[in-house]
Write a protein that holds these residues in place. Structure first.
Motif, PDB file in Angstrom:
ATOM      1  N   LEU A   8      -7.505   4.283 -11.968  1.00 28.36           N
ATOM      2  CA  LEU A   8      -6.082   3.923 -11.862  1.00 28.36           C
ATOM      3  C   LEU A   8      -5.847   2.859 -10.780  1.00 28.36           C
ATOM      4  O   LEU A   8      -4.937   2.040 -10.883  1.00 28.36           O
ATOM      5  CB  LEU A   8      -5.286   5.191 -11.539  1.00 28.36           C
ATOM      6  CG  LEU A   8      -3.759   5.066 -11.482  1.00 28.36           C
ATOM      7  CD1 LEU A   8      -3.198   4.861 -12.884  1.00 28.36           C
ATOM      8  CD2 LEU A   8      -3.137   6.297 -10.857  1.00 28.36           C
ATOM      9  N   LEU A   9      -6.683   2.874  -9.745  1.00 27.35           N
ATOM     10  CA  LEU A   9      -6.486   1.951  -8.616  1.00 27.35           C
ATOM     11  C   LEU A   9      -6.746   0.490  -8.985  1.00 27.35           C
ATOM     12  O   LEU A   9      -6.338  -0.402  -8.255  1.00 27.35           O
ATOM     13  CB  LEU A   9      -7.401   2.335  -7.450  1.00 27.35           C
ATOM     14  CG  LEU A   9      -7.066   3.625  -6.702  1.00 27.35           C
ATOM     15  CD1 LEU A   9      -8.052   3.847  -5.571  1.00 27.35           C
ATOM     16  CD2 LEU A   9      -5.648   3.581  -6.144  1.00 27.35           C
ATOM     17  N   GLU A  10      -7.427   0.244 -10.090  1.00 28.64           N
ATOM     18  CA  GLU A  10      -7.750  -1.134 -10.491  1.00 28.64           C
ATOM     19  C   GLU A  10      -6.515  -2.012 -10.586  1.00 28.64           C
ATOM     20  O   GLU A  10      -6.579  -3.218 -10.374  1.00 28.64           O
ATOM     21  CB  GLU A  10      -8.479  -1.137 -11.837  1.00 28.64           C
ATOM     22  CG  GLU A  10      -9.901  -0.652 -11.754  1.00 28.64           C
ATOM     23  CD  GLU A  10     -10.568  -0.587 -13.111  1.00 28.64           C
ATOM     24  OE1 GLU A  10     -11.789  -0.803 -13.180  1.00 28.64           O
ATOM     25  OE2 GLU A  10      -9.869  -0.324 -14.116  1.00 28.64           O
ATOM     26  N   ARG A  11      -5.382  -1.418 -10.922  1.00 22.45           N
ATOM     27  CA  ARG A  11      -4.138  -2.187 -11.113  1.00 22.45           C
ATOM     28  C   ARG A  11      -3.517  -2.629  -9.799  1.00 22.45           C
ATOM     29  O   ARG A  11      -2.750  -3.576  -9.758  1.00 22.45           O
ATOM     30  CB  ARG A  11      -3.096  -1.339 -11.840  1.00 22.45           C
ATOM     31  CG  ARG A  11      -3.585  -0.729 -13.131  1.00 22.45           C
ATOM     32  CD  ARG A  11      -2.481   0.165 -13.679  1.00 22.45           C
ATOM     33  NE  ARG A  11      -3.027   1.140 -14.608  1.00 22.45           N
ATOM     34  CZ  ARG A  11      -2.318   2.113 -15.140  1.00 22.45           C
ATOM     35  NH1 ARG A  11      -1.041   2.238 -14.824  1.00 22.45           N
ATOM     36  NH2 ARG A  11      -2.864   2.958 -15.974  1.00 22.45           N
ATOM     37  N   PHE A  12      -3.830  -1.926  -8.718  1.00 23.85           N
ATOM     38  CA  PHE A  12      -3.138  -2.178  -7.448  1.00 23.85           C
ATOM     39  C   PHE A  12      -3.900  -3.239  -6.643  1.00 23.85           C
ATOM     40  O   PHE A  12      -4.462  -2.973  -5.585  1.00 23.85           O
ATOM     41  CB  PHE A  12      -3.008  -0.871  -6.657  1.00 23.85           C
ATOM     42  CG  PHE A  12      -2.151   0.152  -7.356  1.00 23.85           C
ATOM     43  CD1 PHE A  12      -0.773   0.149  -7.205  1.00 23.85           C
ATOM     44  CD2 PHE A  12      -2.724   1.102  -8.193  1.00 23.85           C
ATOM     45  CE1 PHE A  12       0.014   1.087  -7.854  1.00 23.85           C
ATOM     46  CE2 PHE A  12      -1.942   2.041  -8.839  1.00 23.85           C
ATOM     47  CZ  PHE A  12      -0.569   2.035  -8.678  1.00 23.85           C
ATOM     48  N   ILE A  13      -3.895  -4.447  -7.148  1.00 24.82           N
ATOM     49  CA  ILE A  13      -4.792  -5.480  -6.629  1.00 24.82           C
ATOM     50  C   ILE A  13      -4.409  -5.974  -5.235  1.00 24.82           C
ATOM     51  O   ILE A  13      -5.189  -6.678  -4.602  1.00 24.82           O
ATOM     52  CB  ILE A  13      -4.868  -6.680  -7.601  1.00 24.82           C
ATOM     53  CG1 ILE A  13      -3.463  -7.271  -7.824  1.00 24.82           C
ATOM     54  CG2 ILE A  13      -5.498  -6.263  -8.917  1.00 24.82           C
ATOM     55  CD1 ILE A  13      -3.476  -8.566  -8.606  1.00 24.82           C
ATOM     56  N   HIS A  14      -3.221  -5.583  -4.750  1.00 21.19           N
ATOM     57  CA  HIS A  14      -2.806  -6.035  -3.413  1.00 21.19           C
ATOM     58  C   HIS A  14      -2.988  -4.975  -2.334  1.00 21.19           C
ATOM     59  O   HIS A  14      -2.588  -5.196  -1.192  1.00 21.19           O
ATOM     60  CB  HIS A  14      -1.353  -6.517  -3.442  1.00 21.19           C
ATOM     61  CG  HIS A  14      -1.153  -7.708  -4.323  1.00 21.19           C
ATOM     62  ND1 HIS A  14      -1.691  -8.943  -4.033  1.00 21.19           N
ATOM     63  CD2 HIS A  14      -0.501  -7.838  -5.505  1.00 21.19           C
ATOM     64  CE1 HIS A  14      -1.376  -9.800  -4.998  1.00 21.19           C
ATOM     65  NE2 HIS A  14      -0.657  -9.151  -5.895  1.00 21.19           N
ATOM     66  N   LEU A  15      -3.593  -3.850  -2.688  1.00 21.03           N
ATOM     67  CA  LEU A  15      -3.844  -2.820  -1.677  1.00 21.03           C
ATOM     68  C   LEU A  15      -4.728  -3.369  -0.565  1.00 21.03           C
ATOM     69  O   LEU A  15      -5.681  -4.096  -0.816  1.00 21.03           O
ATOM     70  CB  LEU A  15      -4.542  -1.614  -2.311  1.00 21.03           C
ATOM     71  CG  LEU A  15      -3.660  -0.618  -3.056  1.00 21.03           C
ATOM     72  CD1 LEU A  15      -4.518   0.440  -3.718  1.00 21.03           C
ATOM     73  CD2 LEU A  15      -2.664   0.048  -2.114  1.00 21.03           C
ATOM     74  N   ARG A  16      -4.397  -2.977   0.668  1.00 17.91           N
ATOM     75  CA  ARG A  16      -5.201  -3.442   1.808  1.00 17.91           C
ATOM     76  C   ARG A  16      -5.881  -2.303   2.550  1.00 17.91           C
ATOM     77  O   ARG A  16      -6.915  -2.511   3.167  1.00 17.91           O
ATOM     78  CB  ARG A  16      -4.316  -4.216   2.782  1.00 17.91           C
ATOM     79  CG  ARG A  16      -3.724  -5.439   2.096  1.00 17.91           C
ATOM     80  CD  ARG A  16      -3.276  -6.467   3.055  1.00 17.91           C
ATOM     81  NE  ARG A  16      -2.780  -7.637   2.319  1.00 17.91           N
ATOM     82  CZ  ARG A  16      -2.332  -8.717   2.884  1.00 17.91           C
ATOM     83  NH1 ARG A  16      -2.297  -8.810   4.194  1.00 17.91           N
ATOM     84  NH2 ARG A  16      -1.902  -9.721   2.168  1.00 17.91           N
ATOM     85  N   TYR A  17      -5.276  -1.131   2.531  1.00 16.80           N
ATOM     86  CA  TYR A  17      -5.830   0.024   3.244  1.00 16.80           C
ATOM     87  C   TYR A  17      -5.970   1.181   2.258  1.00 16.80           C
ATOM     88  O   TYR A  17      -4.982   1.608   1.667  1.00 16.80           O
ATOM     89  CB  TYR A  17      -4.912   0.446   4.402  1.00 16.80           C
ATOM     90  CG  TYR A  17      -4.705  -0.651   5.410  1.00 16.80           C
ATOM     91  CD1 TYR A  17      -5.562  -0.793   6.498  1.00 16.80           C
ATOM     92  CD2 TYR A  17      -3.672  -1.575   5.258  1.00 16.80           C
ATOM     93  CE1 TYR A  17      -5.390  -1.818   7.417  1.00 16.80           C
ATOM     94  CE2 TYR A  17      -3.492  -2.599   6.167  1.00 16.80           C
ATOM     95  CZ  TYR A  17      -4.358  -2.717   7.240  1.00 16.80           C
ATOM     96  OH  TYR A  17      -4.190  -3.737   8.138  1.00 16.80           O
ATOM     97  N   VAL A  18      -7.192   1.687   2.087  1.00 14.40           N
ATOM     98  CA  VAL A  18      -7.436   2.755   1.120  1.00 14.40           C
ATOM     99  C   VAL A  18      -8.269   3.855   1.780  1.00 14.40           C
ATOM    100  O   VAL A  18      -9.335   3.587   2.341  1.00 14.40           O
ATOM    101  CB  VAL A  18      -8.185   2.206  -0.123  1.00 14.40           C
ATOM    102  CG1 VAL A  18      -8.600   3.357  -1.039  1.00 14.40           C
ATOM    103  CG2 VAL A  18      -7.314   1.220  -0.884  1.00 14.40           C
ATOM    104  N   ASP A  19      -7.767   5.083   1.731  1.00  8.45           N
ATOM    105  CA  ASP A  19      -8.499   6.247   2.240  1.00  8.45           C
ATOM    106  C   ASP A  19      -8.692   7.227   1.086  1.00  8.45           C
ATOM    107  O   ASP A  19      -7.732   7.805   0.578  1.00  8.45           O
ATOM    108  CB  ASP A  19      -7.699   6.909   3.376  1.00  8.45           C
ATOM    109  CG  ASP A  19      -8.483   8.022   4.064  1.00  8.45           C
ATOM    110  OD1 ASP A  19      -9.519   8.446   3.515  1.00  8.45           O
ATOM    111  OD2 ASP A  19      -8.060   8.463   5.143  1.00  8.45           O
ATOM    112  N   LEU A  20      -9.955   7.406   0.687  1.00 10.39           N
ATOM    113  CA  LEU A  20     -10.305   8.296  -0.426  1.00 10.39           C
ATOM    114  C   LEU A  20     -11.206   9.432   0.053  1.00 10.39           C
ATOM    115  O   LEU A  20     -12.001   9.976  -0.720  1.00 10.39           O
ATOM    116  CB  LEU A  20     -11.021   7.492  -1.523  1.00 10.39           C
ATOM    117  CG  LEU A  20     -10.144   6.472  -2.271  1.00 10.39           C
ATOM    118  CD1 LEU A  20     -10.995   5.432  -2.992  1.00 10.39           C
ATOM    119  CD2 LEU A  20      -9.222   7.183  -3.257  1.00 10.39           C
ATOM    120  N   SER A  21     -11.097   9.779   1.324  1.00  4.20           N
ATOM    121  CA  SER A  21     -11.972  10.798   1.904  1.00  4.20           C
ATOM    122  C   SER A  21     -11.754  12.162   1.266  1.00  4.20           C
ATOM    123  O   SER A  21     -10.685  12.457   0.724  1.00  4.20           O
ATOM    124  CB  SER A  21     -11.720  10.901   3.407  1.00  4.20           C
ATOM    125  OG  SER A  21     -11.984   9.665   4.028  1.00  4.20           O
TER     126      SER A  21
END
Length: 249
Positions: A8-21
């Motif tokens: 799903l995250l593929e669409r959010f191309i402007h994300l700068r900070y991602v925490d998937l812990s």
């Protein structure tokens, strides 16, 4: 959240900070479309590799507490801080200065590394290698900009491998190794800028006059273990050093 799929995250191309812990991720390939990413944290997943497609602006990554076995495929040109604590890494081979020319901080604590040989990122300023099984230091002469080196809880009995080319090293932590003699400590004389040395929990630290013995060999130290060097201590160590020099003559 127990996530296994982040497509799903593929669409959010402007994300700068991602925490998937703290998920159950085994695949980070959907992140390859996040070309603006600056900061990524994927601690506590099920990753077996840190390999990702190059992300041109990524500056910080943390892969702590996964099941990563090697350092292959990390190729982000602006990456400054890389953490791989508590994985299953056995060798430091795989990192390249050409692909990681901005890397300054590398955290490899709590892995299964046996030697420092082959670590190909010579512009590092801070290198954390505590809680491994390192028994030999090799290739350190390339680290001319290194300021901090942590080697606590390893298997070192000798201190060969340090070089006078390491002209920026100021802080060295050797706590809980197997260093027995002050002759080994003497090998640290090649480090011109060394100011703080931690030797607690080594056999040599149980010897009588331990602090004076170290200081007489390394008079430039400002701090030994957690304690600042006192002026009277420094004077006494200098007297010991001078007496030895006279005997040597």
């Amino acid at each position: 959240r127990g996530l296994t799929d982040i497509s799903l995250l593929e669409r959010f191309i402007h994300l700068r900070y991602v925490d998937l812990s703290k998920n159950k991720l085994q695949d980070l390939s959907p992140l390859s479309s996040l070309t603006q990413l600056l900061w990524l944290k994927v601690d506590g997943n099920l990753l077996t590799s840190a390999s990702m497609q190059e992300l041109p602006y990524l500056q910080v990554i943390s892969f702590d507490r996964n099941q990563i076995k090697d350092l292959e495929g990390i190729i982000h040109p602006l990456l400054a801080n890389l953490s791989l604590k508590e994985n299953k890494i056995q060798t430091v081979l795989g990192l390249s200065h050409d692909q990681l020319s901005s890397l300054q901080v590398l955290e490899l604590r709590g892995n299964e590394i046996k030697t420092t040989a082959g670590l190909g990122v010579s512009k590092l300023k801070k290198l954390y290698l505590a809680q491994n099984t390192i028994c030999s230091l090799e290739g350190l002469e390339e680290f001319e900009e290194l300021e901090t080196l942590h080697l606590r809880n390893n298997k070192l009995e000798a201190l060969d491998g340090f070089s006078d080319s390491m002209k920026c090293l100021q802080y060295l932590n050797l706590r809980s190794n197997g260093i027995r003699s002050f002759q080994e400590v003497e090998k640290l004389q090649v480090l011109p800028m060394l100011q703080t040395l931690v030797l607690t929990d080594n056999p040599c630290a149980e010897e009588p006059d331990y602090r004076l013995e170290v200081l007489s060999r390394l008079p430039q130290l400002q701090r030994l273990d957690k304690e600042l060097i006192e002026e009277d201590e420094r004077e006494e160590a200098e007297q010991i050093r001078q007496t030895r020099l006279e005997k040597g003559k």
